[in-house]
Design an enzyme around this catalytic site. Structure first.
Site, PDB file in Angstrom:
ATOM      1  N   ARG A 220       7.900  -7.726   8.119  1.00 13.21           N
ATOM      2  CA  ARG A 220       8.585  -6.845   7.175  1.00 13.21           C
ATOM      3  C   ARG A 220      10.046  -7.226   7.011  1.00 13.21           C
ATOM      4  NH1 ARG A 220      10.018  -2.241   7.793  1.00 13.21           N
ATOM      5  NH2 ARG A 220       9.592  -1.770   9.983  1.00 13.21           N
TER       6      ARG A 220
ATOM      7  N   PRO B 299       6.745  -6.494  16.620  1.00 14.81           N
ATOM      8  CA  PRO B 299       6.222  -5.806  15.441  1.00 14.81           C
ATOM      9  C   PRO B 299       7.294  -5.697  14.362  1.00 14.81           C
ATOM     10  CG  PRO B 299       6.150  -4.380  17.389  1.00 14.81           C
ATOM     11  CD  PRO B 299       6.690  -5.686  17.818  1.00 14.81           C
TER      12      PRO B 299
ATOM     13  N   ARG C 144      -5.660   3.706   4.436  1.00 18.60           N
ATOM     14  CA  ARG C 144      -6.591   3.959   3.334  1.00 18.60           C
ATOM     15  C   ARG C 144      -6.125   3.262   2.050  1.00 18.60           C
ATOM     16  NH1 ARG C 144     -10.860   7.275   2.212  1.00 18.60           N
ATOM     17  NH2 ARG C 144     -11.062   8.109   0.100  1.00 18.60           N
ATOM     18  N   GLY C 145      -4.801   3.190   1.879  1.00 21.15           N
ATOM     19  CA  GLY C 145      -4.279   2.513   0.696  1.00 21.15           C
ATOM     20  C   GLY C 145      -4.723   1.072   0.596  1.00 21.15           C
ATOM     21  N   GLU C 146      -4.957   0.416   1.750  1.00 24.62           N
ATOM     22  CA  GLU C 146      -5.411  -0.974   1.720  1.00 24.62           C
ATOM     23  C   GLU C 146      -6.822  -1.070   1.139  1.00 24.62           C
ATOM     24  OE1 GLU C 146      -3.860  -3.680   2.244  1.00 24.62           O
ATOM     25  OE2 GLU C 146      -1.994  -2.951   3.142  1.00 24.62           O
TER      26      GLU C 146
ATOM     27  N   SER D 215       0.816  -1.216   0.000  1.00 24.20           N
ATOM     28  CA  SER D 215       0.000   0.000   0.000  1.00 24.20           C
ATOM     29  C   SER D 215       0.849   1.266   0.000  1.00 24.20           C
ATOM     30  CB  SER D 215      -0.937   0.013   1.219  1.00 24.20           C
ATOM     31  OG  SER D 215      -0.193   0.049   2.421  1.00 24.20           O
ATOM     32  N   HIS D 216       2.139   1.159   0.362  1.00 26.65           N
ATOM     33  CA  HIS D 216       3.018   2.329   0.374  1.00 26.65           C
ATOM     34  C   HIS D 216       4.234   2.131  -0.535  1.00 26.65           C
ATOM     35  CE1 HIS D 216       0.626   3.131   3.969  1.00 26.65           C
ATOM     36  NE2 HIS D 216       0.960   4.390   3.803  1.00 26.65           N
TER      37      HIS D 216
ATOM     38  N   LEU E 270       5.790   5.841   7.533  1.00 26.88           N
ATOM     39  CA  LEU E 270       6.647   6.519   8.506  1.00 26.88           C
ATOM     40  C   LEU E 270       7.805   5.645   8.981  1.00 26.88           C
ATOM     41  CD1 LEU E 270       3.973   8.319  10.743  1.00 26.88           C
ATOM     42  CD2 LEU E 270       5.404   9.319   8.941  1.00 26.88           C
TER      43      LEU E 270
ATOM     44  N   ARG F 291       2.282   3.870  -4.852  1.00 25.95           N
ATOM     45  CA  ARG F 291       2.134   5.269  -4.453  1.00 25.95           C
ATOM     46  C   ARG F 291       2.672   6.242  -5.500  1.00 25.95           C
ATOM     47  NH1 ARG F 291      -0.697   6.883   0.354  1.00 25.95           N
ATOM     48  NH2 ARG F 291      -1.261   4.903   1.296  1.00 25.95           N
TER      49      ARG F 291
ATOM     50  N   LYS G 133     -10.747   4.812  21.947  1.00 23.36           N
ATOM     51  CA  LYS G 133      -9.317   4.903  22.244  1.00 23.36           C
ATOM     52  C   LYS G 133      -8.535   5.315  20.997  1.00 23.36           C
ATOM     53  CE  LYS G 133      -9.469   1.518  26.001  1.00 23.36           C
ATOM     54  NZ  LYS G 133      -8.956   0.222  26.516  1.00 23.36           N
TER      55      LYS G 133
ATOM     56  N   HIS H 297       2.507  14.933   2.048  1.00 24.81           N
ATOM     57  CA  HIS H 297       2.963  13.704   2.695  1.00 24.81           C
ATOM     58  C   HIS H 297       2.111  12.533   2.238  1.00 24.81           C
ATOM     59  CE1 HIS H 297       3.829  10.698   5.746  1.00 24.81           C
ATOM     60  NE2 HIS H 297       4.868  11.422   6.094  1.00 24.81           N
TER      61      HIS H 297
END
Length: 339
Positions: A310, A306, A186-188, A47-48, A124, A52, A230, A120
């Site tokens: 990747r 996490p 949002r890209g997903e 997605s990024h 990140l 893009r 939250k 942008h």
């Protein structure tokens, strides 16, 4: 099955630069954008990744960003560096401001890089991982256009408002997370729409405020925050930190450029760096080792840290290249002068 194309990393870099430079981006901006989207593609963050580039070109064609302007670096205070992007892409501003961010963090223990008036679009985590590569702890936050309804609301007001964090682990991959405060980036949803696939329940509502699994209706309506109230509060905090705190706008005060108008796609980003050695002095290594014990306890339970997916993808890509849908490859080739 979706037909795909596999590129070497060098081919992905060359294609990205060709798309950008053939569509009016100056060498400095094209290089900074290329490094970000290729890094994301290498880590299989589709997605990024190269996808893009299409949005960058479209925004430039619609007059929504300056493709040549150089960022202005401002020495604001002992621990603060400001960057006025002058309606250019944020990525070049980050690369140019990073040396001062690092130097001031080592001197003061904490340092802030405030990027104003920027376009942008990027992930990140490449930024905070560049910070942790210097042995510093990094955080980054930015708002987006208003795509997300606040908890209990039914209309877009918040952005997807991502936050990222990276903790250095010398000799190991850093402890990094990067996530939107919406249920998903949002890209997903855009990728689901392009693939003709429904989105999961709970991601979004339609323009009438009703739950939907139709990605087109979701893009016309509003996304939802994760964790209900939250996530909504965290998203609001990010909007304030990367908006009024650094003298910039809130996400709902921006909107994308279109064929009819250049829009107002420019806003702010805040990046914070912490230097453990300056905080802790001679005891720094002891406390960094304490953090390593903590990570080990997490892994002992069978949990994953996490970004491990990747990092595994990164290794595969360096061995095998990057794979993208053939339809995307064809669209990118069509944007170059070398069709």
């Amino acid at each position: 099955m979706t037909e795909t194309v596999t590129l070497t990393i060098e081919e992905a870099e060359k294609l990205s630069l060709a798309v950008l430079e053939d569509n009016g981006f100056g060498e400095e901006h094209a290089g900074a954008i290329m490094r970000s989207v290729v890094a994301a593609q290498i880590d299989e963050c589709h997605s990024h990744g190269l996808y893009r580039l299409m949005g960058c070109v479209q925004t430039a064609r619609n007059g929504g960003l300056d493709t040549h302007v150089l960022p202005e670096i401002i020495d604001q205070a002992p621990a603060i560096t400001r960057v006025n992007a002058h309606k250019g892409c944020s990525l070049l501003g980050f690369e140019m401001g990073l040396p001062q961010l690092v130097e001031k963090a080592r001197h003061c223990g904490i340092s802030v890089l405030a990027i104003n008036n920027c376009f942008h679009f990027s992930a990140l985590w490449p930024e905070v991982e560049q910070i942790s590569a210097h042995g510093l702890v990094g955080m980054a936050m930015t708002p987006t256009h208003a795509f997300v309804a606040p908890a209990g609301g039914a209309k877009p007001l918040l952005g997807t408002n991502p936050i990222a964090f990276s903790w250095p682990r010398p000799g190991k991959t850093p402890y990094t997370f990067d996530f939107a405060t919406s249920m998903i980036a949002r890209g997903e949803i855009e990728l689901h729409r392009r693939a003709g696939r429904p989105i999961p329940e709970g991601w979004a509502i339609d323009k009438n405020g009703d739950p939907t699994t139709d990605p087109t209706k979701a893009l016309e309506g509003a996304m939802l925050t994760f964790g209900g109230h939250k996530g909504s509060a965290l998203s609001t905090m990010i909007g304030l930190m990367a908006g009024p705190l650094i003298g910039d706008v809130l996400g709902h005060e921006t909107h994308a450029a279109s064929e009819d108008a250049p829009g107002k796609p420019h806003h702010g980003e805040i990046i914070i760096a912490f230097c453990p050695e300056t905080f802790l002095g001679a005891d720094a290594q002891k406390h960094l080792d304490h953090a390593e014990d903590f990570f080990e306890e997490i892994v002992k339970q069978g949990a994953r840290l996490p970004s491990q997916r990747r990092f595994e993808a990164r290794e595969r890509s360096h061995e095998n290249g990057v794979t993208i849908p053939k339809t995307l490859h064809d669209e990118l080739l069509a944007l170059t002068e070398q069709q």
